[in-house]
Design a protein around this motif. Structure first.
Motif, PDB file in Angstrom:
ATOM      1  N   TRP A  30      49.435 -33.418  44.347  1.00 30.42           N
ATOM      2  CA  TRP A  30      50.414 -32.346  44.542  1.00 30.42           C
ATOM      3  C   TRP A  30      50.479 -31.960  46.021  1.00 30.42           C
ATOM      4  N   THR A  37      57.128 -33.159  51.907  1.00 26.42           N
ATOM      5  CA  THR A  37      58.343 -32.347  52.006  1.00 26.42           C
ATOM      6  C   THR A  37      58.315 -31.455  53.245  1.00 26.42           C
ATOM      7  N   PRO A  43      61.108 -26.917  46.614  1.00 21.06           N
ATOM      8  CA  PRO A  43      61.401 -28.345  46.458  1.00 21.06           C
ATOM      9  C   PRO A  43      62.181 -28.656  45.187  1.00 21.06           C
ATOM     10  N   HIS A  45      62.703 -30.885  41.942  1.00 13.81           N
ATOM     11  CA  HIS A  45      61.854 -31.660  41.040  1.00 13.81           C
ATOM     12  C   HIS A  45      62.684 -32.765  40.394  1.00 13.81           C
ATOM     13  N   HIS A  73      56.447 -34.703  37.654  1.00 18.19           N
ATOM     14  CA  HIS A  73      57.577 -34.521  38.561  1.00 18.19           C
ATOM     15  C   HIS A  73      57.278 -35.081  39.952  1.00 18.19           C
ATOM     16  N   ARG A  75      58.380 -34.225  43.768  1.00 20.03           N
ATOM     17  CA  ARG A  75      58.962 -33.105  44.510  1.00 20.03           C
ATOM     18  C   ARG A  75      59.516 -33.607  45.840  1.00 20.03           C
ATOM     19  N   ASN A 424      63.555 -26.843  40.176  1.00 22.86           N
ATOM     20  CA  ASN A 424      63.216 -26.649  41.578  1.00 22.86           C
ATOM     21  C   ASN A 424      62.248 -25.486  41.736  1.00 22.86           C
ATOM     22  N   HIS A 426      58.566 -23.370  43.131  1.00 23.15           N
ATOM     23  CA  HIS A 426      57.122 -23.334  42.933  1.00 23.15           C
ATOM     24  C   HIS A 426      56.750 -22.193  41.998  1.00 23.15           C
TER      25      HIS A 426
END
Length: 463
Positions: A30, A37, A43, A45, A73, A75, A424, A426
């Motif tokens: 992760w 990114t 971000p 997904h 996913h 990202r 999208n 977090h």
């Protein structure tokens, strides 16, 4: 890697979620995704797969699926240019804008814009809005008209001395028509240049090309103005030398004349209780030549590029407005919008039915402005798309080398893929961790930039 400083100051819910993420089996992957990114705060997904095969043999060269990724996913960066939405992606956009603007001043590494462009006449101009009423300001070493010497952070700066007499309607109508005023300015500029060169419009096209790059900025009073680089090239663009008559002095004189000309105005008809208005650029017009190397008093290529890039990621947020469209005026109360900005937004609401084709309410969050913040003429420089493609090609080459595919003929490769949008953003804990990653990456960039600056300064001193 995380440390105790990462979790300092977090509320209990965010802290618990951050600890959950940091302690999960897939955290390392992760973290790697988020670093790729650039520390993106929201971000995209994706779910799906990609398959790389050899077209001649049918052999599978590489297979990737998001099934084994954290949460299933992949990202990727959101790419939003606004710093208020995603600071990390905005920094990338700002860096790209810097390279785009500087390439138009000094050339670029791909040789698409030759270094000889430095010898072409180039000026940096700022086109401002007119006055809509006196505002609190910082007039040099003198006190403001209100009798106060305002500090830089004073919230009164840019607000009217007399709100009751301030022309809020005129201010938002100017912002709304700024794009058309710019178009009229560029049209008139060509005429002014041709007149000073002693040639016709047709002859001007055959002997020279006028190129520009510009960015919009909101002043603290909420009025838009444009920072512009204007350059004279030969007829085929930056690859060809400018005509013998071209000079920074001629260009500066033409810009001043074009900005003040009666053609460079727009008449807004009367509607309802609103009188007819003639919109024009303000009297404050700054035009200065751009030098390759400055003496401390002149604008250099790097200074201009840095200045323009600074505003490429901003909109009207510095005035206290929202960074998205407004549904109803009640939202202004919920977000504690300042009084001056609130009056500008309310003016958009009230004027909208009077000028329905101007869509003032739809652009109320931009205080009426509906143009692009960063634009350039076709031959001014390289494009943002070219910069993004170069970055994508570099990463693809890196990936191919890691996978051992760098020696494979691209013409023999077949790539199959299937991607689906899966959301999208977090979770609260992920946001805190991503912000830490973004800060680390920016610190590394700043350190590398300072080292490069010191090296260039050292080389310059040795020469």
């Amino acid at each position: 890697m995380t440390d105790t400083a990462t979790f300092a100051g977090l509320d209990p819910i965010t802290l618990g979620d951050a600890l959950r993420v940091a302690g999960s089996p897939g955290f390392a992957r992760w973290e790697d995704q988020i670093r790729r990114t650039g520390g993106c705060s929201k971000p995209i997904h994706l779910t799906g797969w990609t398959l790389t095969k050899d077209k001649t043999t049918g052999q599978t060269l590489y297979r990737y699926s998001t099934e084994d990724e954290p949460g299933g996913h992949l990202r990727v960066a959101c790419g939003n240019r606004r710093a208020s939405r995603c600071p990390a992606c905005a920094r990338t956009y700002s860096a790209d804008t810097y390279h785009l603007i500087r390439a138009g001043l000094a050339g670029d590494d791909t040789k698409e814009i030759p270094a000889t462009v430095r010898d072409h006449p180039r000026v940096f101009a700022t086109l401002t809005a007119p006055s809509f009423g006196s505002v609190h300001n910082q007039p040099g070493n003198r006190a403001c008209r209100c009798g106060t010497r305002h500090r830089e952070e004073d919230l009164a700066l840019g607000t009217p001395l007399d709100p009751d007499s301030y022309d809020y309607a005129g201010a938002v109508l100017f912002n709304n028509h700024a794009g058309q005023l710019w178009q009229r300015f560029t049209n008139r500029l060509r005429r002014e240049i041709a007149g000073r060169a002693g040639v016709t419009q047709v002859e001007l096209k055959e002997s020279a090309r006028i190129s520009y790059g510009k960015v919009a900025e909101f002043q603290k009073r909420g009025a838009i103005h444009f920072h512009v680089i204007v350059r004279i090239d030969g007829p085929d663009g930056p690859e060809t030398p400018p005509p013998h008559w071209a000079s920074p002095v001629l260009l500066e004189d033409a810009i001043r004349a074009a900005a003040a000309h009666s053609y460079t105005t727009i008449t807004v008809p009367a509607a309802g209780d609103e009188p007819s208005r003639t919109l024009r650029w303000g009297d404050q017009l700054d035009v200065r030549p751009v030098k390759a190397f400055g003496d401390g008093s002149e604008l250099t290529e790097q200074a201009v590029a840095s200045y323009v890039a600074k505003y490429a990621t901003k909109a009207a947020e510095n005035t206290g407005t929202l960074d998205r469209r407004i549904g109803e005026l009640a939202e202004l109360d919920r977000h504690d919008v300042p009084d001056h900005t609130r009056c500008l937004i309310r003016a958009c609401k009230e004027l909208d039915p009077l000028y329905p084709d101007r869509r003032l309410w739809a652009w109320a969050h931009m205080l009426g402005f509906r143009g692009h913040f960063s634009t350039k003429s076709r031959r001014y420089s390289i494009t943002l798309g070219a910069l993004r493609q170069a970055r994508a090609d570099y990463r693809a080459a890196e990936q191919a080398e890691v996978l051992g595919l760098d020696d494979v003929d691209p013409d023999t490769v077949l790539v199959l893929a299937d991607w689906q949008y899966a959301g999208n953003g977090h979770s609260p804990g992920e946001s805190a961790l991503a912000a830490t990653i973004a800060r680390d990456l920016q610190l590394n960039r700043d350190t590398a930039r300072e080292a490069l600056h010191d090296l260039r300064a050292q080389k310059g001193a040795e020469q």
